[in-house]
Design a protein around this motif. Structure first.
Motif, PDB file in Angstrom:
ATOM      1  N   ARG A  96      -6.214  -2.845   7.443  1.00 17.07           N
ATOM      2  CA  ARG A  96      -6.354  -3.165   6.020  1.00 17.07           C
ATOM      3  C   ARG A  96      -7.479  -2.343   5.381  1.00 17.07           C
ATOM      4  O   ARG A  96      -7.335  -1.827   4.270  1.00 17.07           O
ATOM      5  N   GLY A  97      -8.601  -2.220   6.087  1.00 17.94           N
ATOM      6  CA  GLY A  97      -9.713  -1.435   5.557  1.00 17.94           C
ATOM      7  C   GLY A  97      -9.346   0.022   5.365  1.00 17.94           C
ATOM      8  O   GLY A  97      -9.743   0.661   4.376  1.00 17.94           O
ATOM      9  N   PHE A  98      -8.568   0.572   6.314  1.00 16.35           N
ATOM     10  CA  PHE A  98      -8.118   1.965   6.200  1.00 16.35           C
ATOM     11  C   PHE A  98      -7.184   2.115   4.991  1.00 16.35           C
ATOM     12  O   PHE A  98      -7.304   3.061   4.208  1.00 16.35           O
ATOM     13  N   ASN A  99      -6.245   1.176   4.838  1.00 15.71           N
ATOM     14  CA  ASN A  99      -5.316   1.234   3.707  1.00 15.71           C
ATOM     15  C   ASN A  99      -6.038   1.099   2.374  1.00 15.71           C
ATOM     16  O   ASN A  99      -5.692   1.776   1.396  1.00 15.71           O
ATOM     17  N   GLU A 100      -7.046   0.237   2.305  1.00 16.88           N
ATOM     18  CA  GLU A 100      -7.798   0.063   1.064  1.00 16.88           C
ATOM     19  C   GLU A 100      -8.525   1.355   0.687  1.00 16.88           C
ATOM     20  O   GLU A 100      -8.537   1.765  -0.473  1.00 16.88           O
ATOM     21  N   TYR A 118       0.837  -1.195   0.000  1.00 16.27           N
ATOM     22  CA  TYR A 118       0.000   0.000   0.000  1.00 16.27           C
ATOM     23  C   TYR A 118       0.878   1.254   0.000  1.00 16.27           C
ATOM     24  O   TYR A 118       1.989   1.263   0.529  1.00 16.27           O
ATOM     25  N   ALA A 119       0.346   2.335  -0.564  1.00 19.40           N
ATOM     26  CA  ALA A 119       0.958   3.648  -0.380  1.00 19.40           C
ATOM     27  C   ALA A 119       0.536   4.170   0.985  1.00 19.40           C
ATOM     28  O   ALA A 119      -0.632   4.067   1.355  1.00 19.40           O
ATOM     29  N   PRO A 120       1.465   4.738   1.773  1.00 20.47           N
ATOM     30  CA  PRO A 120       1.102   5.198   3.117  1.00 20.47           C
ATOM     31  C   PRO A 120       0.312   6.500   3.134  1.00 20.47           C
ATOM     32  O   PRO A 120      -0.308   6.836   4.131  1.00 20.47           O
ATOM     33  N   THR A 121       0.345   7.267   2.032  1.00 23.39           N
ATOM     34  CA  THR A 121      -0.370   8.541   1.970  1.00 23.39           C
ATOM     35  C   THR A 121      -1.088   8.648   0.627  1.00 23.39           C
ATOM     36  O   THR A 121      -0.899   7.825  -0.274  1.00 23.39           O
ATOM     37  N   THR A 122      -1.878   9.716   0.482  1.00 18.51           N
ATOM     38  CA  THR A 122      -2.558   9.976  -0.794  1.00 18.51           C
ATOM     39  C   THR A 122      -1.635  10.654  -1.798  1.00 18.51           C
ATOM     40  O   THR A 122      -2.030  10.888  -2.937  1.00 18.51           O
ATOM     41  N   LEU A 123      -0.414  10.986  -1.377  1.00 21.68           N
ATOM     42  CA  LEU A 123       0.483  11.799  -2.197  1.00 21.68           C
ATOM     43  C   LEU A 123       1.471  10.985  -3.019  1.00 21.68           C
ATOM     44  O   LEU A 123       2.303  11.557  -3.728  1.00 21.68           O
ATOM     45  N   PRO A 127     -13.643   1.377   8.313  1.00 22.12           N
ATOM     46  CA  PRO A 127     -12.645   2.162   9.052  1.00 22.12           C
ATOM     47  C   PRO A 127     -12.447   3.575   8.503  1.00 22.12           C
ATOM     48  O   PRO A 127     -12.503   3.817   7.299  1.00 22.12           O
ATOM     49  N   SER A 128     -12.195   4.489   9.422  1.00 23.72           N
ATOM     50  CA  SER A 128     -11.787   5.857   9.122  1.00 23.72           C
ATOM     51  C   SER A 128     -10.650   6.200  10.079  1.00 23.72           C
ATOM     52  O   SER A 128     -10.389   5.461  11.025  1.00 23.72           O
ATOM     53  N   GLY A 129      -9.984   7.336   9.830  1.00 21.92           N
ATOM     54  CA  GLY A 129      -8.970   7.712  10.799  1.00 21.92           C
ATOM     55  C   GLY A 129      -7.865   8.582  10.261  1.00 21.92           C
ATOM     56  O   GLY A 129      -7.986   9.226   9.209  1.00 21.92           O
ATOM     57  N   PHE A 130      -6.762   8.589  11.040  1.00 22.35           N
ATOM     58  CA  PHE A 130      -5.626   9.466  10.780  1.00 22.35           C
ATOM     59  C   PHE A 130      -4.338   8.638  10.731  1.00 22.35           C
ATOM     60  O   PHE A 130      -4.184   7.673  11.483  1.00 22.35           O
ATOM     61  N   ARG A 131      -3.422   9.057   9.894  1.00 18.92           N
ATOM     62  CA  ARG A 131      -2.062   8.511   9.901  1.00 18.92           C
ATOM     63  C   ARG A 131      -1.096   9.693   9.828  1.00 18.92           C
ATOM     64  O   ARG A 131      -1.210  10.534   8.930  1.00 18.92           O
ATOM     65  N   ILE A 132      -0.177   9.765  10.792  1.00 15.95           N
ATOM     66  CA  ILE A 132       0.800  10.860  10.835  1.00 15.95           C
ATOM     67  C   ILE A 132       2.184  10.239  10.705  1.00 15.95           C
ATOM     68  O   ILE A 132       2.600   9.454  11.554  1.00 15.95           O
ATOM     69  N   CYS A 184      13.296  21.403  13.560  1.00 17.58           N
ATOM     70  CA  CYS A 184      12.152  21.613  12.671  1.00 17.58           C
ATOM     71  C   CYS A 184      11.596  20.258  12.277  1.00 17.58           C
ATOM     72  O   CYS A 184      12.073  19.631  11.327  1.00 17.58           O
ATOM     73  N   MET A 185      10.611  19.783  13.034  1.00 16.64           N
ATOM     74  CA  MET A 185      10.008  18.482  12.744  1.00 16.64           C
ATOM     75  C   MET A 185       8.954  18.649  11.660  1.00 16.64           C
ATOM     76  O   MET A 185       8.121  19.540  11.737  1.00 16.64           O
ATOM     77  N   ARG A 186       9.015  17.770  10.677  1.00 18.06           N
ATOM     78  CA  ARG A 186       8.007  17.785   9.617  1.00 18.06           C
ATOM     79  C   ARG A 186       7.333  16.424   9.575  1.00 18.06           C
ATOM     80  O   ARG A 186       7.966  15.391   9.793  1.00 18.06           O
ATOM     81  N   SER A 187       6.059  16.437   9.301  1.00 15.51           N
ATOM     82  CA  SER A 187       5.327  15.179   9.158  1.00 15.51           C
ATOM     83  C   SER A 187       4.185  15.394   8.183  1.00 15.51           C
ATOM     84  O   SER A 187       3.758  16.525   7.931  1.00 15.51           O
ATOM     85  N   VAL A 188       3.719  14.299   7.619  1.00 16.47           N
ATOM     86  CA  VAL A 188       2.569  14.363   6.719  1.00 16.47           C
ATOM     87  C   VAL A 188       1.420  13.603   7.376  1.00 16.47           C
ATOM     88  O   VAL A 188       1.589  12.477   7.839  1.00 16.47           O
ATOM     89  N   MET A 189       0.286  14.261   7.474  1.00 15.40           N
ATOM     90  CA  MET A 189      -0.912  13.624   8.022  1.00 15.40           C
ATOM     91  C   MET A 189      -1.863  13.290   6.887  1.00 15.40           C
ATOM     92  O   MET A 189      -2.151  14.129   6.034  1.00 15.40           O
ATOM     93  N   THR A 190      -2.330  12.055   6.887  1.00 16.32           N
ATOM     94  CA  THR A 190      -3.321  11.622   5.912  1.00 16.32           C
ATOM     95  C   THR A 190      -4.610  11.260   6.633  1.00 16.32           C
ATOM     96  O   THR A 190      -4.581  10.571   7.657  1.00 16.32           O
ATOM     97  N   ILE A 191      -5.718  11.757   6.128  1.00 18.01           N
ATOM     98  CA  ILE A 191      -7.037  11.573   6.736  1.00 18.01           C
ATOM     99  C   ILE A 191      -7.920  10.836   5.741  1.00 18.01           C
ATOM    100  O   ILE A 191      -7.934  11.164   4.549  1.00 18.01           O
TER     101      ILE A 191
END
Length: 659
Positions: A216-220, A77-82, A402-407, A448-455
């Motif tokens: 798995r449902g969140f990743n799909e 799976y791709a971890p983000t939408t980007l 499933p719904s949720g957040f990944r940071i 300088c902490m950077r992170s990507v959040m995917t919803i």
């Protein structure tokens, strides 16, 4: 492997590389399972590697020495939408050595090795696995010593530059694959050696399966593959939120959407709204903990009710006592992994109206929730909060949407931050500046902490309501993004150092006065000093109390009117309860004791009020996360104010530790 050495580049027992092609990690560990069982588990990569969508065995050939060569096709799976997902064509060689050791070797199949040229697959980027695998040696007396090597080239140039650290970091690979494999083996070994039924009457394997289904449902939903039936809707003129729709029979059958009274659900499609955003200077673990503990800051209860209505109608009765709660929500722990890096829990949202009729008698909504990545000291880990409404039966095969957040942290360096950054966030969000100076404890340079959040949020709906639900989902995700940005700003170190509204406990006169009352009352009733001599002055007393090695906490005196709640705790107390000063005020005294502890407290309470103190025998209590905590003994005493009236009751848990 070049560049592979222990030392500064290691994470515990895992060594990571900075000098070879791609990303690489290796580890050696001892597990209480036989080599054949270890090999079987490791080959089942989707069961322990959450990013693995599928491993298809397309052909198996025997070898002369009794081994096998397998042709595999693997998708990640791709971890983000980007970024797009990855896939691999692999050869896997399994062999048994003369000493009984098992060897499993894997590497990509490429046409440069005179192999066939495998066609590209739509929506996937072809990545390469360099020689990797496992050496599994049997131990005398049982168990295995396992050596793991992971080495991949994930084609980082095929993703946006801001995301490349994810694909160029051996630390991320070590956390996602190498350490995940060892954790899975140890988890299963523990389940084999201990009781296989939890306090909720669920077998560990069933709870692991629920966690896997949530992930798995969140990743799909996040990836939205067309072969799963997902198709993209047009946007509303803005491309910040992507809407996907799935009306395939397989998706709906997998959900088994039906009402508890036996009538089928009228929902015949699923919609997913997803987005990604870049966050600056906020540790993922701290942000995730706030989202978990303060759901009302970002969630809409009417949306929760709408989502729940798709999978349940009847009341949901779940076993277990209330062990953790945060303003309108109660957390009921189900299970956690052996190293407490992942928690499975049920969230009870109290008194939510599903419909206008429910406004008179609101119902409770229940969510199954998977939480991971709350350890700020774990390097290279992503933080996830994934949840799904559950029906009244809460069966092992309950429908999950499933719904949720990944940071995901984009900087592999260790985050230098305080474990209680959410200390007084509520005041920053609601009250505003007050003119008090923030403590230096929270203004240190954390880089300088950077992170990507995917919803990603999923909704079941009736097909004729598609446009309406899509509009609602867009607005909901946008409102969540706005809330997260507001929270992230309040949690950033720069905000904490400059925002006067974030007052630390060492900076408030009220806290200094309370610390003085606690110590004076202890001396009055016990005849000895609570703190070492030399602690004079209100600020010094509070600082010494704050850093006291025993867990000290105060609770209100509302025994007759309501359940007593905690109002203050020192650092050790917050660590023991696994909470923050903000969330502490939502924890009642009864939640941290088991039945025996509550009975003891009820017996001793009259003595505390009449005599002023009581000594409690050692026992077990519970943190807000549901983890058992043992303590050698405890002392409770009445805290008197300047007028010698009872202000609160103070507890001190001596020599405590997690079981």
């Amino acid at each position: 492997m070049p560049g592979m050495k222990p030392g500064p580049d290691s994470i515990g027992i895992v060594a990571i590389s900075h000098g070879c092609t791609g990303v690489a990690a290796r580890a050696c560990g001892l597990v209480g399972l036989e080599p054949t069982r270890v090999a079987e588990l490791l080959k089942d990569r989707p069961s322990w590697f959450r990013d693995c969508r599928a491993v298809d065995v397309l052909n198996v050939l025997p070898t002369a020495n009794g081994g096998t060569i397998e042709l595999l096709y693997m998708q990640l799976y791709a971890p983000t939408t980007l970024a797009p997902a990855r896939d691999f064509w692999l050869l896997r060689y399994t062999s048994v050595l003369e000493d009984g050791s098992l060897v499993v070797c894997e590497r990509s199949l490429k046409n440069t090795q005179n192999g066939p040229s495998m066609p590209a697959v739509q929506h996937f980027v072809r990545a390469e696995m360099l020689p990797s695998g496992y050496l599994i040696r049997p131990c005398e007396g049982g168990g295995s010593i396992i050596h793991i090597v992971d080495h991949m080239d994930l084609e980082p140039w095929r993703v946006p530059e801001v995301l490349r650290p994810l694909y160029e970091s051996s630390t991320v690979l070590a956390q996602k694959t190498t350490m995940a494999a060892l954790r899975q083996l140890r988890q299963i070994a523990q389940e084999v050696s201990q009781s296989n039924v939890t306090g909720w009457g669920r077998r560990p394997a069933a709870l692991r399966a629920l966690s896997q289904r949530l992930s798995r449902g969140f990743n799909e939903a996040l990836n939205g593959f067309t072969d799963e039936g997902w198709s993209m809707m047009g946007n509303d003129g803005m491309d910040d939120v992507t809407i996907l729709v799935n009306s395939s029979p397989d998706k709906l059958m997998g959900l088994n959407l039906s009402f508890a009274n036996g009538f089928p659900s009228v929902s015949n499609a699923v919609l997913c709204a997803k987005a990604s955003m870049l966050l600056q200077n906020v540790p993922p673990a701290i942000l995730l903990r706030f989202l978990r503990e303060h759901r009302s800051e970002w969630a809409d209860s009417s949306i929760d009710a709408y989502s729940a209505a798709a999978v349940k109608v009847g009341p949901c009765s779940l076993p277990g006592s209330r062990v953790g709660g945060f303003g309108g929500q109660v957390i009921l722990p189900l299970a956690h992994t052996i190293e407490h890096e992942e928690f499975l829990e049920v969230i009870k949202l109290e008194g939510v109206a599903h419909s206008p009729e429910d406004a008179i008698m609101p119902r409770d909504v229940f969510l199954l929730q998977l939480c991971s990545g709350m350890d700020e000291n774990a390097v290279g880990t992503c933080a996830e909060l994934i949840f799904a409404p559950i029906d009244a039966s809460f069966a092992d095969d309950a429908p999950l949407l499933p719904s949720g957040f990944r940071i995901i942290p984009l900087d592999s360096g260790k985050e230098a931050s305080s474990p209680n950054r959410t200390l007084d966030l509520a005041s920053a969000l609601e009250i505003g500046p007050t003119g008090n100076k923030a403590s230096n404890d929270y203004s240190g340079n954390s880089g300088c902490m950077r992170s990507v959040m995917t919803i990603a949020f999923e909704f079941a709906f009736e097909s004729h309501m598609q446009e309406h639900v899509a509009s609602m989902a867009r607005q909901y995700v946008r409102s969540i993004i706005s809330s997260v940005q507001r929270v992230a700003l309040a949690l950033s170190p720069s905000h904490l150092s400059s925002h006067a509204g974030l007052r630390t406990p060492l900076g408030t006169p009220e806290a200094q006065t309370l610390a003085r009352w606690i110590c004076q009352s202890y001396r009055l009733y016990m005849g000895v000093e609570l703190l070492k001599s030399g602690s004079e002055g209100s600020e010094t007393i509070l600082k010494t109390l704050w850093h006291h090695s025993d867990a000290i906490m105060c609770c209100s005196l509302k025994f007759l009117q309501a359940l007593p709640v905690f109002t203050f705790a020192n650092q050790a107390g917050l660590d023991m309860l696994e909470t923050t000063l903000v969330a502490l005020q939502d924890i009642t005294l009864e939640k941290i004791f088991d039945d025996h502890g509550r009975k003891t407290l009820c017996t001793e309470f009259p003595q505390i009020m009449q005599q002023g103190f009581a000594c409690l025998q050692g026992g077990i209590c519970l943190s807000s996360m549901g983890r058992p905590v043992s303590y050698e003994r405890a002392v409770a005493w009445k805290v008197l104010n300047e007028e010698e009236n009872a202000h609160c009751i103070c507890f001190m848990f001596i020599n405590w530790s997690f079981v």
